[in-house]
Scaffold this motif. Structure first.
Motif, short mmCIF file in Angstrom:
data_model
loop_
_atom_site.label_atom_id
_atom_site.label_comp_id
_atom_site.label_asym_id
_atom_site.label_seq_id
_atom_site.Cartn_x
_atom_site.Cartn_y
_atom_site.Cartn_z
N ASN A 104 0.81 -1.21 0.00
CA ASN A 104 0.00 0.00 0.00
C ASN A 104 0.85 1.27 0.00
N ARG A 105 2.09 1.16 0.51
CA ARG A 105 2.94 2.35 0.60
C ARG A 105 3.76 2.57 -0.66
N ILE A 109 -2.21 1.94 -7.40
CA ILE A 109 -3.65 2.14 -7.18
C ILE A 109 -4.20 0.73 -6.97
N SER A 128 -9.51 0.88 6.88
CA SER A 128 -9.83 2.27 7.22
C SER A 128 -8.55 3.10 7.24
N LYS A 129 -7.49 2.49 7.75
CA LYS A 129 -6.22 3.21 7.83
C LYS A 129 -5.55 3.27 6.46
N TYR A 130 -5.58 2.17 5.73
CA TYR A 130 -4.95 2.10 4.41
C TYR A 130 -6.01 1.66 3.39
N PRO A 131 -6.87 2.55 2.95
CA PRO A 131 -7.97 2.10 2.09
C PRO A 131 -7.48 1.69 0.70
N SER A 133 -8.21 1.47 -3.30
CA SER A 133 -9.02 2.36 -4.13
C SER A 133 -10.36 1.72 -4.46
N PRO A 171 -14.03 4.37 2.90
CA PRO A 171 -13.96 5.38 1.83
C PRO A 171 -13.36 4.77 0.57
N THR A 172 -14.01 3.77 0.05
CA THR A 172 -13.46 3.06 -1.09
C THR A 172 -14.57 2.76 -2.08
N VAL B 21 -0.89 7.51 -1.54
CA VAL B 21 -0.63 6.23 -0.86
C VAL B 21 -1.16 6.30 0.58
N SER B 22 -1.37 5.11 1.13
CA SER B 22 -1.85 4.97 2.51
C SER B 22 -3.07 5.84 2.77
N VAL B 25 -5.35 8.04 0.20
CA VAL B 25 -6.36 7.50 -0.70
C VAL B 25 -7.75 7.97 -0.27
#
Lengths: 386, 88
Positions: A104-105, A109, A128-131, A133, A171-172, B21-22, B25
Motif C-alpha cells: 500500500n505504501r 492504485i 480504514s487506515k490504508y484504504p 481504491s 472510503p473506497t 498512498v496509505s 487514498v
C-alpha cells in the motif's frame, strides 16, 4: 516555456486510454497478484480454487510474503500502476496484513477481489487506515440456502453480508459482482437488491469455464445454458436501460435551458484508442500488452485463464519475464471457423477460453459458440423490436 | 508551502503521475498527470518552500521572466490547492 499547468503531453486522455498508451510502449501497467489459490468457500463451479492438499500434490508452493514484496517492488520499477489483489480468497492468508500494508505504501492504485466473508473488525481497521481504491465482492445468492448450495455452507451468506456492511463503511469504491449458475439463476432481482443495499455498482457474470489444470470443479454440470445466460444478461440490461431512461428524463428536464456542449459531443463520437490491436492481436483484451497476472506460485501469466502460458519473474527477472510474454503467442491463431464467423467481432473467442474448454488454443468451443450465437441473435431481435 | 506527505510522483509510460498512498487514498480520488516542468516544480515542493523561492527556481531553471513564471506558478498552485495536495 511551456505553461506548467498544461496537461501532460505524453498522454492526452481524450483519444486514448492510459492502458492503451502503456500497451503501445510495452509497459506492464496493470498487474494482478493472486496471493493464494485457497478459499474458505468451496464453490462448485470455481475454476481456480485449490485445497492445501491439491497444492502439496503438485509440488508447488505459495509465494512467501517476502517474495510477494520483491515482485511488487519489481512491478513498481517496471511501471505497474494498477494492482489487483485476488485469490482464491486473499484475506485467508495469515500474512495478508503484512503484505498489503507494505504494498500500500509503494505507489500502486490498489483493488481487492474478495468474497467479503472474512472482513471483520480487524480488516475494517486495516482498510480504514490504508484504504484500497476499490473492492470487488462476488455475490453468489440472496439467501443462506443458495449459499449452501453453491459455496457449501449457508453461514457464508451471513458472513458475506456482515463483511459487506464493513466494506460499505470504507472510503473506497465498492463493486458487487454476481456470478450465475443453475442454483441461483432465478435470483437476479433479489441479488441486485441485496447488492444495492451496499453499493449501486452491480455487475453480473454468467460465463463459467472448466477449471485450469490441477483444479477440479463441477462447472460443466452447473453452468447455465446459453439461453439461460442471455436471459439473465438481457433482463439485467433492461433493468438498467429503464433506470437510465428515467434518469435521462429527469436530467433532460433539468438541462432544458443549459447550453449544449458541442465539443463534448464531438469528443464522445470519436473512437477512442484502447490498444487492443497491439501484438499479440489474437488477444482481444490488454493481457500481455499492458496487463499481467502473477499466480500464487510466482509465475507471470497473461491472465488467470492462460494458466499454461507462463514466464518466471522470480527466476528470469521481472522485466525479462514481461518482455518475453508476447513471444508465447507466436504460434497461436484464431481458428479458421472463428475468422469466417459472422459473430467474430462480438464473441468471447479468446484462445484462453478455448484452451480451458477444449484443451487446445485453436479448437472452437461449443459453449462459447452457443453463447455468442444466442447473444447476437437475441440482441438483434430486441433492436428490431425497438 | 509544501506537498503533503503521502503523495508519490511516478513516471510511467513517459507520463508523470501523482499517486496517493496509505491514508491519502481517503482524500484523493482519481489521478493527476503533470508535464515535465510541473513535475520539476512538484519535486521542488517536496521540501518546504517560499513562493519567491519557487519563482526564483523557475526563472533560473527555464530562463524566463519573473512575471511569466509567477503567472504559470499561480495557475499550477491553484490546481494543486484545488486538488488538496498542498499543506495548508
Amino acid at each position: 516555456m511551456k505553461t506548467p499547468a498544461h496537461k501532460a503531453e505524453a498522454w492526452e486522455s481524450a483519444d486514448s486510454t492510459f492502458a492503451a498508451h502503456a500497451a503501445r510502449r510495452r509497459v506492464p501497467l496493470r498487474g494482478t497478484f493472486e496471493l493464494t489459490p485457497r478459499c474458505n468457500f468451496g464453490c462448485k463451479m470455481c475454476y481456480i480454487h485449490m485445497t492445501p492438499a491439491d497444492i502439496a500434490s503438485q509440488g508447488r508452493q505459495e509465494l512467501t510474503a517476502g517474495q510477494w514484496l520483491r515482485v511488487a517492488r519489481d512491478a513498481i520499477d517496471n511501471g505497474t500502476l494498477n494492482l489487483m489483489i485476488t485469490g482464491g480468497e486473499p484475506l485467508l492468508r495469515d500474512d495478508f496484513a503484512e503484505i498489503y500494508t507494505e504494498i500500500n505504501r509503494m505507489g500502486f492504485i490498489i483493488g481487492i477481489n474478495t468474497n467479503a466473508s472474512l472482513v471483520d473488525e480487524k480488516y475494517h481497521r486495516l482498510f480504514s487506515k490504508y484504504p484500497p481504491s476499490s473492492v470487488s465482492v462476488t455475490l453468489y445468492g440472496a439467501d443462506r440456502e443458495t449459499y449452501h448450495s453453491i459455496t457449501g455452507n449457508g453461514n457464508h451468506f451471513d458472513s458475506t453480508i456482515k463483511g459487506l456492511e464493513y466494506l460499505s463503511d470504507l472510503p473506497t469504491f465498492l463493486e458487487i459482482k454476481a456470478t450465475f449458475i443453475k442454483d441461483n439463476k432465478d435470483q437476479l432481482d433479489r441479488m441486485r437488491e441485496t447488492a444495492n443495499r451496499y453499493t449501486k455498482r452491480f455487475a453480473i457474470n454468467f460465463m463459467v469455464f472448466k477449471p485450469v489444470p490441477g483444479v477440479v470443479s463441477q462447472a460443466e454440470k452447473c453452468r447455465l445454458s446459453a439461453k439461460e445466460s442471455i436471459d439473465i444478461d438481457i433482463s439485467n440490461r433492461m433493468y438498467y436501460n429503464e433506470l437510465r431512461r428515467q434518469n435521462k428524463e429527469k436530467k433532460d428536464e433539468a438541462d432544458k435551458n443549459a447550453p449544449h456542449d458541442e465539443d463534448e459531443a464531438i469528443r464522445d463520437s470519436k473512437k477512442r484508442d484502447y490498444g487492443l490491436d497491439v501484438y499479440p492481436e489474437v488477444l482481444t483484451c490488454l493481457a500481455a500488452k499492458s496487463a499481467y497476472w502473477i499466480s500464487w506460485d510466482g509465475r507471470m501469466l497473461p491472465c488467470a485463464t492462460f494458466d499454461t502460458l507462463a514466464t518466471e519473474p522470480l527466476k528470469e527477472g521481472f522485466k525479462e519475464a514481461w518482455d518475453r510474454m508476447p513471444s508465447l503467442f507466436k504460434d497461436i491463431k484464431h481458428p479458421q471457423k472463428c475468422v469466417t464467423c459472422e459473430y467474430f467481432l462480438n464473441c468471447p473467442n479468446c484462445p484462453a477460453y478455448f484452451h480451458v474448454e477444449t484443451g487446445s488454443f485453436d479448437t472452437v468451443s461449443d459453449y462459447i459458440c452457443e453463447l455468442a450465437r444466442e447473444r447476437n441473435e437475441r440482441l438483434a431481435e430486441i433492436r428490431n423490436t425497438v | 508551502m509544501k506537498i503533503k506527505e503521502g503523495y508519490l510522483l511516478r513516471t510511467i509510460a513517459d507520463t508523470n503521475i501523482i499517486v496517493p498512498v496509505s491514508e491519502r487514498v481517503i482524500e484523493f480520488k482519481g489521478m493527476i498527470a503533470l508535464n515535465d516542468v510541473s513535475a520539476e516544480i512538484w519535486r521542488f515542493l517536496e521540501t518546504e518552500r517560499e513562493y519567491s523561492e519557487i519563482v526564483d527556481f523557475m526563472v533560473s531553471s527555464y530562463d524566463i521572466e519573473k512575471e511569466a513564471a509567477e503567472k504559470d506558478l499561480d495557475a499550477l498552485l491553484k490546481q494543486m490547492n484545488d486538488s488538496g495536495v498542498l499543506e495548508s
